[in-house]
Design an enzyme around this catalytic site. Structure first.
Site, PDB file in Angstrom:
ATOM      1  N   PHE A 137      42.669  41.959  28.926  1.00 48.27           N
ATOM      2  CA  PHE A 137      41.906  40.880  28.166  1.00 48.27           C
ATOM      3  C   PHE A 137      40.776  40.423  28.693  1.00 48.27           C
ATOM      4  CE2 PHE A 137      41.275  36.370  26.614  1.00 48.27           C
ATOM      5  CZ  PHE A 137      40.986  36.362  25.674  1.00 48.27           C
ATOM      6  N   LEU A 139      37.590  38.600  29.614  1.00 47.68           N
ATOM      7  CA  LEU A 139      36.842  36.984  29.321  1.00 47.68           C
ATOM      8  C   LEU A 139      36.022  36.744  30.214  1.00 47.68           C
ATOM      9  CD1 LEU A 139      36.068  35.117  26.821  1.00 47.68           C
ATOM     10  CD2 LEU A 139      37.991  33.232  27.548  1.00 47.68           C
ATOM     11  N   GLU A 141      34.289  36.087  33.983  1.00 47.88           N
ATOM     12  CA  GLU A 141      33.684  36.140  34.719  1.00 47.88           C
ATOM     13  C   GLU A 141      33.374  35.492  36.169  1.00 47.88           C
ATOM     14  OE1 GLU A 141      29.577  36.545  32.236  1.00 47.88           O
ATOM     15  OE2 GLU A 141      30.945  37.527  30.952  1.00 47.88           O
ATOM     16  N   TRP A 170      38.465  38.866  37.446  1.00 48.71           N
ATOM     17  CA  TRP A 170      39.769  38.702  37.469  1.00 48.71           C
ATOM     18  C   TRP A 170      41.095  39.051  35.943  1.00 48.71           C
ATOM     19  CZ3 TRP A 170      41.086  36.486  41.892  1.00 48.71           C
ATOM     20  CH2 TRP A 170      40.259  35.870  42.671  1.00 48.71           C
ATOM     21  N   ARG A 280      75.554  25.467  51.265  1.00 49.52           N
ATOM     22  CA  ARG A 280      75.254  24.940  52.581  1.00 49.52           C
ATOM     23  C   ARG A 280      75.497  23.605  53.331  1.00 49.52           C
ATOM     24  NH1 ARG A 280      73.373  24.658  57.250  1.00 49.52           N
ATOM     25  NH2 ARG A 280      70.891  24.417  57.705  1.00 49.52           N
ATOM     26  N   GLN A 349      62.252  23.261  49.576  1.00 49.42           N
ATOM     27  CA  GLN A 349      62.543  22.395  50.535  1.00 49.42           C
ATOM     28  C   GLN A 349      64.352  22.688  51.131  1.00 49.42           C
ATOM     29  OE1 GLN A 349      59.778  20.840  52.439  1.00 49.42           O
ATOM     30  NE2 GLN A 349      60.669  19.326  53.385  1.00 49.42           N
ATOM     31  N   GLY A 353      64.442  25.795  56.323  1.00 50.47           N
ATOM     32  CA  GLY A 353      63.510  28.002  56.873  1.00 50.47           C
ATOM     33  C   GLY A 353      63.649  29.012  55.647  1.00 50.47           C
ATOM     34  N   GLU A 376      44.450  30.758  32.351  1.00 52.78           N
ATOM     35  CA  GLU A 376      44.587  30.934  30.705  1.00 52.78           C
ATOM     36  C   GLU A 376      44.016  29.101  30.745  1.00 52.78           C
ATOM     37  OE1 GLU A 376      47.136  32.079  28.212  1.00 52.78           O
ATOM     38  OE2 GLU A 376      48.106  34.065  29.240  1.00 52.78           O
ATOM     39  N   GLU A 380      43.252  21.044  34.328  1.00 54.97           N
ATOM     40  CA  GLU A 380      42.128  20.879  34.485  1.00 54.97           C
ATOM     41  C   GLU A 380      41.538  20.427  32.890  1.00 54.97           C
ATOM     42  OE1 GLU A 380      43.201  20.190  38.718  1.00 54.97           O
ATOM     43  OE2 GLU A 380      42.554  22.240  37.452  1.00 54.97           O
TER      44      GLU A 380
END
Length: 394
Positions: A137, A139, A141, A170, A280, A349, A353, A376, A380
């Protein structure tokens, strides 16, 4: 990420929600069985291009692409949105690249199913459904991502052909796709009203791959270029100037599925976190015994269910009520991707580590989720879509 796991598979409790029927529950089991099979375990993820080609073929052989790719027969609803969402959620839980391969076959062919004439549908869609052709697809630029009206790639009439000039970037499956749905400015009116949609084949003269793009979660991406790329006018989708509407209709179908993929990634992070927290050792007990851990897991689970409800509400509204889902899909995409980012960050978290060690499931999920908040339509943009639809309705 590898499909191999010590976990039994994703939970299916939410499939008992009233959004689904027996067909959807059975399909979820089929996708899960496929994801656990040798067909997926044998994929070499170090070879991204080869992995995607093989994944698409195996998805086609398994019949799963039928959920994402239209049949080519006249149909106002070319795909069942809930099936697409179920597939993406399940595949994302198991393997990010498998989800990508499935989704791009649907997105890359969606506009053809919606607006192609009978001949182009018959030529292209069966091969994409079977996994014999890869779809893309095109679209975005360089200077026209969220702002589609800034599109510069252009197509001009030359007899019974169009000549395409410009670049797209992309582009998922760029460089390995056999067929591209390309949107170009044809000038019927200013802005988005002067854009048309076309089907371009990888072997069309004047088409080339300008650049391959590497990202944090390896997927095939590229910048593609058109230099007087000559294609028959019969490969235009819909009428001249309808390209933007076709693109938005396509994204409306598949945007909720991005939310579903995010839910799948988040569910995997939660499932892994629960297992890890129980095993753990911590301060004479287990990590799971700590109230802070329990509060974190509670937040993660609640956020996932909220995102899933929005996601499947949007898909159900489209499938069952036959209503537009622009606002609902935007809400789902925004909420699910942002929530998944938070859930996966909390999983990292909890793992400490080990969570950031290369090759660990949490590290892979962290890299996988980041792009979903952008592609997609960035978060925002989704907020603006929701507000626009709200203001339009009141």
């Amino acid at each position: 990420m590898s499909a191999q796991t010590t976990l039994p598979g994703p939970t299916r409790d939410h499939l008992e929600w009233p959004f689904f029927d027996i067909e959807h529950r059975e399909f979820a089991r089929n996708v899960d069985d496929f994801a656990k099979s040798a067909a997926l375990r044998d994929i070499d993820h170090a070879d991204v291009d080869g992995a995607c080609r093989k994944l698409v073929r195996t998805l086609g052989d398994a019949g799963l692409l039928r959920a994402a790719v239209a049949t080519g027969t006249p149909d106002a609803m070319p795909v069942d949105s809930r099936l697409v969402c179920i597939a993406r959620e399940t595949l994302a839980w198991h393997d990010g690249l498998a989800d990508f391969a499935f989704a791009m076959q649907g997105l890359g062919s969606g506009a053809i199913g919606l607006a192609g004439d009978a001949s182009i549908k018959a030529m292209v869609l069966p091969k994409i459904r079977a996994g014999k052709w890869l779809a893309a697809f095109a679209l975005s630029e360089k200077d026209a991502g969220s702002d589609v009206a800034a599109m510069a790639c252009a197509a001009r009439i030359d007899g019974d052909h169009y000549l395409l000039d410009g670049e797209k970037t992309w582009i998922s499956n760029g460089g390995i796709a056999d067929v591209y749905t390309v949107f170009a400015r044809t000038g019927e009116a200013p802005g988005t009203r002067g854009i048309s949609a076309f089907v371009v084949f990888a072997d069309d003269p004047g088409f080339s791959v300008a650049e391959r793009i590497e990202v944090i979660a390896p997927h095939p991406l590229a910048t593609i270029r058109f230099e007087s790329c000559r294609i028959p006018a019969s490969r235009r989708l819909g009428s001249p100037g309808e390209g933007f509407k076709i693109a938005m209709r396509t994204l409306d179908v598949f945007r909720a599925s991005v939310a579903a993929a995010a839910v799948g990634f988040a569910r995997r992070a939660l499932d892994e976190s629960v297992v890890h927290a129980k095993a753990r050792p911590m301060f004479g007990g287990a990590l799971a015994d700590l109230q802070l851990t329990q509060a974190t897991l509670g937040d993660m689970a609640t956020g996932i269910d909220a995102a899933a409800l929005l996601t499947y509400r949007a898909a159900w509204r489209r499938d069952v009520q036959k209503l537009p889902t622009t606002r609902e899909a935007a809400m789902a995409k925004m909420t699910a991707t942002e929530t998944a980012q938070q859930v996966i960050d909390r999983a990292v978290q909890l793992f400490g580590g080990r969570g950031v060690r290369r090759g660990e499931i949490t590290e892979k999920l962290y890299r996988e989720i980041r792009a979903l908040r952008i592609y997609e339509g960035a978060t925002e943009v989704q907020k603006l879509i929701v507000a626009r639809e709200l203001l339009k309705a009141n």
